[in-house]
Design an enzyme around this catalytic site. Sequence first.
Site, PDB file in Angstrom:
ATOM      1  N   ARG A  89       0.737  14.802  13.282  1.00 37.42           N
ATOM      2  CA  ARG A  89       1.322  14.586  11.956  1.00 37.42           C
ATOM      3  C   ARG A  89       1.351  15.825  11.062  1.00 37.42           C
ATOM      4  NH1 ARG A  89      -0.798   8.814   9.782  1.00 37.42           N
ATOM      5  NH2 ARG A  89       1.187   8.664   8.757  1.00 37.42           N
TER       6      ARG A  89
ATOM      7  N   CYS B 174      -5.178  13.605  12.911  1.00 39.94           N
ATOM      8  CA  CYS B 174      -5.249  12.238  12.438  1.00 39.94           C
ATOM      9  C   CYS B 174      -5.214  11.356  13.662  1.00 39.94           C
ATOM     10  CB  CYS B 174      -4.065  11.992  11.518  1.00 39.94           C
ATOM     11  SG  CYS B 174      -3.417  10.356  11.547  1.00 39.94           S
TER      12      CYS B 174
ATOM     13  N   ASP C  51       4.572   0.724  12.051  1.00 40.45           N
ATOM     14  CA  ASP C  51       3.382   0.076  11.489  1.00 40.45           C
ATOM     15  C   ASP C  51       3.248  -1.398  11.898  1.00 40.45           C
ATOM     16  OD1 ASP C  51       2.664   2.415  10.290  1.00 40.45           O
ATOM     17  OD2 ASP C  51       3.163   1.825   8.245  1.00 40.45           O
TER      18      ASP C  51
ATOM     19  N   ARG D 243      -8.799  -0.238   4.130  1.00 43.92           N
ATOM     20  CA  ARG D 243      -7.831   0.715   3.591  1.00 43.92           C
ATOM     21  C   ARG D 243      -6.488   0.042   3.320  1.00 43.92           C
ATOM     22  NH1 ARG D 243      -6.407   4.986   7.356  1.00 43.92           N
ATOM     23  NH2 ARG D 243      -4.900   5.161   5.704  1.00 43.92           N
TER      24      ARG D 243
ATOM     25  N   LYS E  32       0.834  -1.206   0.000  1.00 40.71           N
ATOM     26  CA  LYS E  32       0.000   0.000   0.000  1.00 40.71           C
ATOM     27  C   LYS E  32       0.868   1.255   0.000  1.00 40.71           C
ATOM     28  CE  LYS E  32      -1.790   1.626   3.986  1.00 40.71           C
ATOM     29  NZ  LYS E  32      -1.508   3.050   4.229  1.00 40.71           N
ATOM     30  N   ASN E  33       1.827   1.320   0.921  1.00 34.26           N
ATOM     31  CA  ASN E  33       2.584   2.568   1.053  1.00 34.26           C
ATOM     32  C   ASN E  33       3.510   2.828  -0.127  1.00 34.26           C
ATOM     33  OD1 ASN E  33       1.268   3.107   3.389  1.00 34.26           O
ATOM     34  ND2 ASN E  33       3.005   2.729   4.764  1.00 34.26           N
TER      35      ASN E  33
HETATM   36  C1  UD1 Z   1       4.565   6.939   6.380  1.00 37.03           C
HETATM   37  C2  UD1 Z   1       3.633   5.759   6.183  1.00 37.03           C
HETATM   38  C3  UD1 Z   1       3.071   5.284   7.522  1.00 37.03           C
HETATM   39  C4  UD1 Z   1       4.217   5.020   8.495  1.00 37.03           C
HETATM   40  C5  UD1 Z   1       5.160   6.215   8.589  1.00 37.03           C
HETATM   41  C6  UD1 Z   1       6.396   5.930   9.434  1.00 37.03           C
HETATM   42  C7  UD1 Z   1       2.685   6.102   3.981  1.00 37.03           C
HETATM   43  C8  UD1 Z   1       1.478   6.430   3.171  1.00 37.03           C
HETATM   44  N1  UD1 Z   1       2.544   6.144   5.299  1.00 37.03           N
HETATM   45  O1  UD1 Z   1       3.771   7.998   6.918  1.00 37.03           O
HETATM   46  O2  UD1 Z   1       2.309   4.105   7.306  1.00 37.03           O
HETATM   47  O3  UD1 Z   1       3.665   4.761   9.777  1.00 37.03           O
HETATM   48  O4  UD1 Z   1       5.613   6.577   7.278  1.00 37.03           O
HETATM   49  O5  UD1 Z   1       7.077   4.831   8.939  1.00 37.03           O
HETATM   50  O6  UD1 Z   1       3.720   5.752   3.451  1.00 37.03           O
HETATM   51  N2  UD1 Z   1       6.578  14.687  10.769  1.00 37.03           N
HETATM   52  C9  UD1 Z   1       6.684  16.032  11.053  1.00 37.03           C
HETATM   53  N3  UD1 Z   1       6.675  16.913  10.016  1.00 37.03           N
HETATM   54  C10 UD1 Z   1       6.555  16.507   8.715  1.00 37.03           C
HETATM   55  C11 UD1 Z   1       6.458  15.125   8.426  1.00 37.03           C
HETATM   56  C12 UD1 Z   1       6.471  14.235   9.472  1.00 37.03           C
HETATM   57  O7  UD1 Z   1       6.789  16.421  12.205  1.00 37.03           O
HETATM   58  O8  UD1 Z   1       6.538  17.361   7.813  1.00 37.03           O
HETATM   59  C13 UD1 Z   1       6.610  13.707  11.877  1.00 37.03           C
HETATM   60  C14 UD1 Z   1       5.346  12.855  11.960  1.00 37.03           C
HETATM   61  O9  UD1 Z   1       4.348  13.516  12.719  1.00 37.03           O
HETATM   62  C15 UD1 Z   1       5.883  11.621  12.649  1.00 37.03           C
HETATM   63  C16 UD1 Z   1       7.273  11.477  12.067  1.00 37.03           C
HETATM   64  O10 UD1 Z   1       7.611  12.764  11.575  1.00 37.03           O
HETATM   65  O11 UD1 Z   1       5.967  11.826  14.032  1.00 37.03           O
HETATM   66  C17 UD1 Z   1       7.428  10.474  10.940  1.00 37.03           C
HETATM   67  O12 UD1 Z   1       6.416  10.665   9.991  1.00 37.03           O
HETATM   68  P1  UD1 Z   1       6.592  10.293   8.448  1.00 37.03           P
HETATM   69  O13 UD1 Z   1       7.784   9.417   8.292  1.00 37.03           O
HETATM   70  O14 UD1 Z   1       6.539  11.544   7.656  1.00 37.03           O
HETATM   71  O15 UD1 Z   1       5.294   9.436   8.185  1.00 37.03           O
HETATM   72  P2  UD1 Z   1       4.330   9.487   6.931  1.00 37.03           P
HETATM   73  O16 UD1 Z   1       5.101   9.726   5.690  1.00 37.03           O
HETATM   74  O17 UD1 Z   1       3.163  10.359   7.238  1.00 37.03           O
END
Ligand code: UD1
Length: 427
Positions: free
Chosen positions: A128, A123, A313, A405, A22-23
């Site tokens: 996030r 969320c 995850d 999902r 999925k991701n």
């Molecule tokens: C992706 C995955 C999700 C997985 C996560 C961590 C997808 C669609 N989703 O989510 O399943 O759990 O990686 O492996 O691929 N953060 C910030 N600012 C930002 C971006 C992130 O503070 O601009 C923080 C987030 O709140 C979180 C951490 O960074 O605490 C990591 O998040 P991130 O790696 O960005 O996760 P996603 O890409 O949303």
Amino acid sequence: MDKIIIRGGRPLSGRIPISGAKNAALTLMPAAILTEEPLTLRNLPRLADIDTFSHLLNQHGVSLTLEGSRPEEFGRVMTLKASRITNTVAPYDIVRRMRASVLVLGPLLARCGEATVSLPGGCAIGTRPIDLHLKGLETLGARIELTQGYVKAIAPDGLKGGVVRFPFVSVGATENVLMAATLAHGETVIENAAREPEIVDLAHCLQAMGAEIDGIGTERLVVQGKTRLHGATYAVMADRIEAGSYACAAAITGGELELLGIQANTLGAVIEAFDQAGVAVTPTREGLKVARRNGELRGISVTTAPYPGFPTDMQAQFMAMLALADGASVLTETIFENRYMHVPELARMGADIQVRGRSAFVRGVPQLTGAPVMATDLRASMSLVLAGLAAQGETTVNRIYHLDRGYERLEEKLSAVGADIERVSAG
Ligand code: UD1
């Protein structure tokens, strides 16, 4: 609303095909925006999130055609063609349903010089924010404005390469900046890039589309921007989280499963944790075989971390499994705050879990009992399914749209290996 009913206590045995990830799919689909030529993705899973993303891309003007959509087929083939982008706005109504929608920002900006994307908002597993995505794109020359819940990004003269240093690892921000950099003028360096296998998958697909990327799989990605990318055909990697979840199903029920189409290399830290807990994961010709080594599950300590660490995850599914282990376990969540919503539900099934700060302390119990439960996110829902598979009596899992999902045909895959599980339509 549909529910899943599980009558637990049966050891699972047999083979489960693992679907496309999925991701990975959710970052490969927006890559289609980067070229006017067709991008064909093979091995796409059949999931609600893929349908939502298709809808989003469609309203940007991307045409999508699907093959292999007969119900009995796994691994669909989708051709995405972004001949002309007709709309650069990703509306709130779609973004709020699926956070990954924000991954259109980088590609739209790179291709069209502008993009307006709704902020995803709160969320279930934490706040996030997307500040790292925005700072990264600003480094490539984008001007960003926040108005009325939307991010408006413009780069009228195109994006320019730069050095993006992430203060901490973000999967989504790395993906957005990587996609944008492929069409920027000059060289972009991404430091402290996420190294998740899904990012490697994206980078390989971008290479197939003509992008020039070095350092794939490392924390330093170097991209030489091109004036255009071309079409390609690419197969989505197997879903390591789906595979890990079914491995937990084998372990928690004391059964033996062969997971087809998945290799050990993307599951390193997960396999190590299984090993410590007394679960053997062994390569076979077609995938991986999973079974307890000699009877009991053992309590362990697990801390989530960016890849190659233990994935956040998989935390909820491990917690369900460790609820039945011999001895105590400690799970520490370092990626998302508020990712323990499954704890009170598991407790209602008899699990002994205390949360203190970022850690959950699990004292193994000999038996769980079925109960009506409900979850607020995808992986939490899976942990309840796992607990239900092992519990005595009947478990009803409500709000299964979360499962739809991210788990392709869950009840079909599990009943084929001996689970007593059914989906009930509740009108
Ligand atoms: C992706 C995955 C999700 C997985 C996560 C961590 C997808 C669609 N989703 O989510 O399943 O759990 O990686 O492996 O691929 N953060 C910030 N600012 C930002 C971006 C992130 O503070 O601009 C923080 C987030 O709140 C979180 C951490 O960074 O605490 C990591 O998040 P991130 O790696 O960005 O996760 P996603 O890409 O949303």
